[in-house]
Design a protein around this motif. Structure first.
Motif, PDB file in Angstrom:
ATOM      1  N   MET A  83       0.807  -1.188   0.000  1.00  0.00           N
ATOM      2  CA  MET A  83       0.000   0.000   0.000  1.00  0.00           C
ATOM      3  C   MET A  83       0.855   1.257   0.000  1.00  0.00           C
ATOM      4  O   MET A  83       0.461   2.253  -0.579  1.00  0.00           O
ATOM      5  CB  MET A  83      -0.904   0.030   1.231  1.00  0.00           C
ATOM      6  N   ALA A  84       1.966   1.210   0.648  1.00  0.00           N
ATOM      7  CA  ALA A  84       2.797   2.409   0.779  1.00  0.00           C
ATOM      8  C   ALA A  84       3.266   2.913  -0.582  1.00  0.00           C
ATOM      9  O   ALA A  84       3.362   4.126  -0.777  1.00  0.00           O
ATOM     10  CB  ALA A  84       3.985   2.148   1.691  1.00  0.00           C
ATOM     11  N   VAL A  85       3.513   2.030  -1.519  1.00  0.00           N
ATOM     12  CA  VAL A  85       3.966   2.462  -2.835  1.00  0.00           C
ATOM     13  C   VAL A  85       2.887   3.236  -3.585  1.00  0.00           C
ATOM     14  O   VAL A  85       3.192   3.995  -4.494  1.00  0.00           O
ATOM     15  CB  VAL A  85       4.468   1.280  -3.705  1.00  0.00           C
ATOM     16  N   ASP A  86       1.645   3.069  -3.200  1.00  0.00           N
ATOM     17  CA  ASP A  86       0.533   3.770  -3.841  1.00  0.00           C
ATOM     18  C   ASP A  86       0.272   5.149  -3.239  1.00  0.00           C
ATOM     19  O   ASP A  86      -0.495   5.917  -3.777  1.00  0.00           O
ATOM     20  CB  ASP A  86      -0.744   2.933  -3.762  1.00  0.00           C
ATOM     21  N   GLY A  87       0.895   5.437  -2.108  1.00  0.00           N
ATOM     22  CA  GLY A  87       0.718   6.743  -1.477  1.00  0.00           C
ATOM     23  C   GLY A  87      -0.514   6.808  -0.594  1.00  0.00           C
ATOM     24  O   GLY A  87      -1.179   5.819  -0.327  1.00  0.00           O
ATOM     25  N   ASP A  88      -0.828   8.019  -0.163  1.00  0.00           N
ATOM     26  CA  ASP A  88      -1.927   8.231   0.783  1.00  0.00           C
ATOM     27  C   ASP A  88      -3.310   8.204   0.138  1.00  0.00           C
ATOM     28  O   ASP A  88      -4.312   8.249   0.834  1.00  0.00           O
ATOM     29  CB  ASP A  88      -1.744   9.560   1.519  1.00  0.00           C
ATOM     30  N   ASP A  89      -3.373   8.161  -1.180  1.00  0.00           N
ATOM     31  CA  ASP A  89      -4.672   8.162  -1.842  1.00  0.00           C
ATOM     32  C   ASP A  89      -5.393   6.826  -1.729  1.00  0.00           C
ATOM     33  O   ASP A  89      -6.580   6.742  -1.989  1.00  0.00           O
ATOM     34  CB  ASP A  89      -4.519   8.525  -3.319  1.00  0.00           C
ATOM     35  N   GLY A  90      -4.688   5.797  -1.353  1.00  0.00           N
ATOM     36  CA  GLY A  90      -5.299   4.490  -1.191  1.00  0.00           C
ATOM     37  C   GLY A  90      -4.853   3.517  -2.260  1.00  0.00           C
ATOM     38  O   GLY A  90      -4.193   3.880  -3.237  1.00  0.00           O
ATOM     39  N   SER A  91      -5.230   2.280  -2.061  1.00  0.00           N
ATOM     40  CA  SER A  91      -4.834   1.195  -2.961  1.00  0.00           C
ATOM     41  C   SER A  91      -6.043   0.338  -3.272  1.00  0.00           C
ATOM     42  O   SER A  91      -6.923   0.154  -2.427  1.00  0.00           O
ATOM     43  CB  SER A  91      -3.800   0.300  -2.281  1.00  0.00           C
ATOM     44  N   ARG A  92      -6.036  -0.203  -4.469  1.00  0.00           N
ATOM     45  CA  ARG A  92      -7.076  -1.167  -4.807  1.00  0.00           C
ATOM     46  C   ARG A  92      -6.738  -2.488  -4.128  1.00  0.00           C
ATOM     47  O   ARG A  92      -5.600  -2.949  -4.155  1.00  0.00           O
ATOM     48  CB  ARG A  92      -7.143  -1.374  -6.312  1.00  0.00           C
ATOM     49  N   SER A  93      -7.718  -3.081  -3.508  1.00  0.00           N
ATOM     50  CA  SER A  93      -7.514  -4.357  -2.818  1.00  0.00           C
ATOM     51  C   SER A  93      -6.981  -5.421  -3.771  1.00  0.00           C
ATOM     52  O   SER A  93      -6.105  -6.212  -3.411  1.00  0.00           O
ATOM     53  CB  SER A  93      -8.823  -4.828  -2.185  1.00  0.00           C
ATOM     54  N   ALA A  94      -7.484  -5.434  -5.001  1.00  0.00           N
ATOM     55  CA  ALA A  94      -7.034  -6.421  -5.989  1.00  0.00           C
ATOM     56  C   ALA A  94      -5.562  -6.225  -6.335  1.00  0.00           C
ATOM     57  O   ALA A  94      -4.836  -7.208  -6.544  1.00  0.00           O
ATOM     58  CB  ALA A  94      -7.890  -6.324  -7.242  1.00  0.00           C
ATOM     59  N   ASP A  95      -5.103  -4.970  -6.399  1.00  0.00           N
ATOM     60  CA  ASP A  95      -3.695  -4.703  -6.700  1.00  0.00           C
ATOM     61  C   ASP A  95      -2.786  -5.209  -5.587  1.00  0.00           C
ATOM     62  O   ASP A  95      -1.723  -5.775  -5.844  1.00  0.00           O
ATOM     63  CB  ASP A  95      -3.454  -3.207  -6.913  1.00  0.00           C
ATOM     64  N   ILE A  96      -3.198  -5.003  -4.351  1.00  0.00           N
ATOM     65  CA  ILE A  96      -2.409  -5.481  -3.213  1.00  0.00           C
ATOM     66  C   ILE A  96      -2.324  -7.003  -3.236  1.00  0.00           C
ATOM     67  O   ILE A  96      -1.257  -7.584  -3.057  1.00  0.00           O
ATOM     68  CB  ILE A  96      -3.005  -4.988  -1.883  1.00  0.00           C
ATOM     69  N   ALA A  97      -3.451  -7.646  -3.475  1.00  0.00           N
ATOM     70  CA  ALA A  97      -3.471  -9.110  -3.540  1.00  0.00           C
ATOM     71  C   ALA A  97      -2.549  -9.614  -4.638  1.00  0.00           C
ATOM     72  O   ALA A  97      -1.789 -10.570  -4.433  1.00  0.00           O
ATOM     73  CB  ALA A  97      -4.900  -9.594  -3.766  1.00  0.00           C
ATOM     74  N   GLN A  98      -2.578  -8.962  -5.796  1.00  0.00           N
ATOM     75  CA  GLN A  98      -1.724  -9.373  -6.915  1.00  0.00           C
ATOM     76  C   GLN A  98      -0.246  -9.229  -6.555  1.00  0.00           C
ATOM     77  O   GLN A  98       0.556 -10.123  -6.837  1.00  0.00           O
ATOM     78  CB  GLN A  98      -2.050  -8.554  -8.151  1.00  0.00           C
ATOM     79  N   ARG A  99       0.128  -8.125  -5.919  1.00  0.00           N
ATOM     80  CA  ARG A  99       1.530  -7.918  -5.531  1.00  0.00           C
ATOM     81  C   ARG A  99       2.012  -8.991  -4.568  1.00  0.00           C
ATOM     82  O   ARG A  99       3.181  -9.368  -4.575  1.00  0.00           O
ATOM     83  CB  ARG A  99       1.691  -6.553  -4.873  1.00  0.00           C
ATOM     84  N   LEU A 100       1.109  -9.448  -3.716  1.00  0.00           N
ATOM     85  CA  LEU A 100       1.465 -10.459  -2.725  1.00  0.00           C
ATOM     86  C   LEU A 100       1.304 -11.886  -3.246  1.00  0.00           C
ATOM     87  O   LEU A 100       1.624 -12.848  -2.545  1.00  0.00           O
ATOM     88  CB  LEU A 100       0.618 -10.273  -1.460  1.00  0.00           C
ATOM     89  N   GLY A 101       0.788 -12.023  -4.455  1.00  0.00           N
ATOM     90  CA  GLY A 101       0.589 -13.346  -5.027  1.00  0.00           C
ATOM     91  C   GLY A 101      -0.520 -14.123  -4.340  1.00  0.00           C
ATOM     92  O   GLY A 101      -0.470 -15.350  -4.264  1.00  0.00           O
ATOM     93  N   LYS A 102      -1.502 -13.412  -3.845  1.00  0.00           N
ATOM     94  CA  LYS A 102      -2.634 -14.036  -3.142  1.00  0.00           C
ATOM     95  C   LYS A 102      -3.931 -13.597  -3.802  1.00  0.00           C
ATOM     96  O   LYS A 102      -3.969 -12.633  -4.572  1.00  0.00           O
ATOM     97  CB  LYS A 102      -2.674 -13.585  -1.670  1.00  0.00           C
TER      98      LYS A 102
END
Length: 66
Positions: free
Chosen positions: A1-20
């Motif tokens: 999430m930190a790489v996306d900044g304070d505007d927020g992150s898409r849950s799907a993007d976080i899951a993809q980065r983590l391979g989950k």
């Protein structure tokens, strides 16, 4: 999430980065929301509750890499 900044992150993007799958991360997401670390400003988005937290985490990560 930190790489996306304070505007927020898409849950799907976080899951993809983590391979989950987003479903696999749902309990962790719920736990972080209940602890007040993150919140969901929109259905598909999560963000840190503290303004500037993303910048702080990114700085710490960079220090650890050096």
């Amino acid at each position: 999430m930190a790489v996306d900044g304070d505007d927020g992150s898409r849950s799907a993007d976080i899951a993809q980065r983590l391979g989950k799958s987003a479903q696999a991360l749902a309990p962790l997401r719920a736990s972080l929301i209940s602890k007040g670390i993150i919140y969901a400003p929109q259905r598909w988005c999560i963000a840190f509750t503290v303004l500037g937290m993303a910048i702080l985490i990114e700085r710490q990560r960079q220090l650890l890499e050096d």
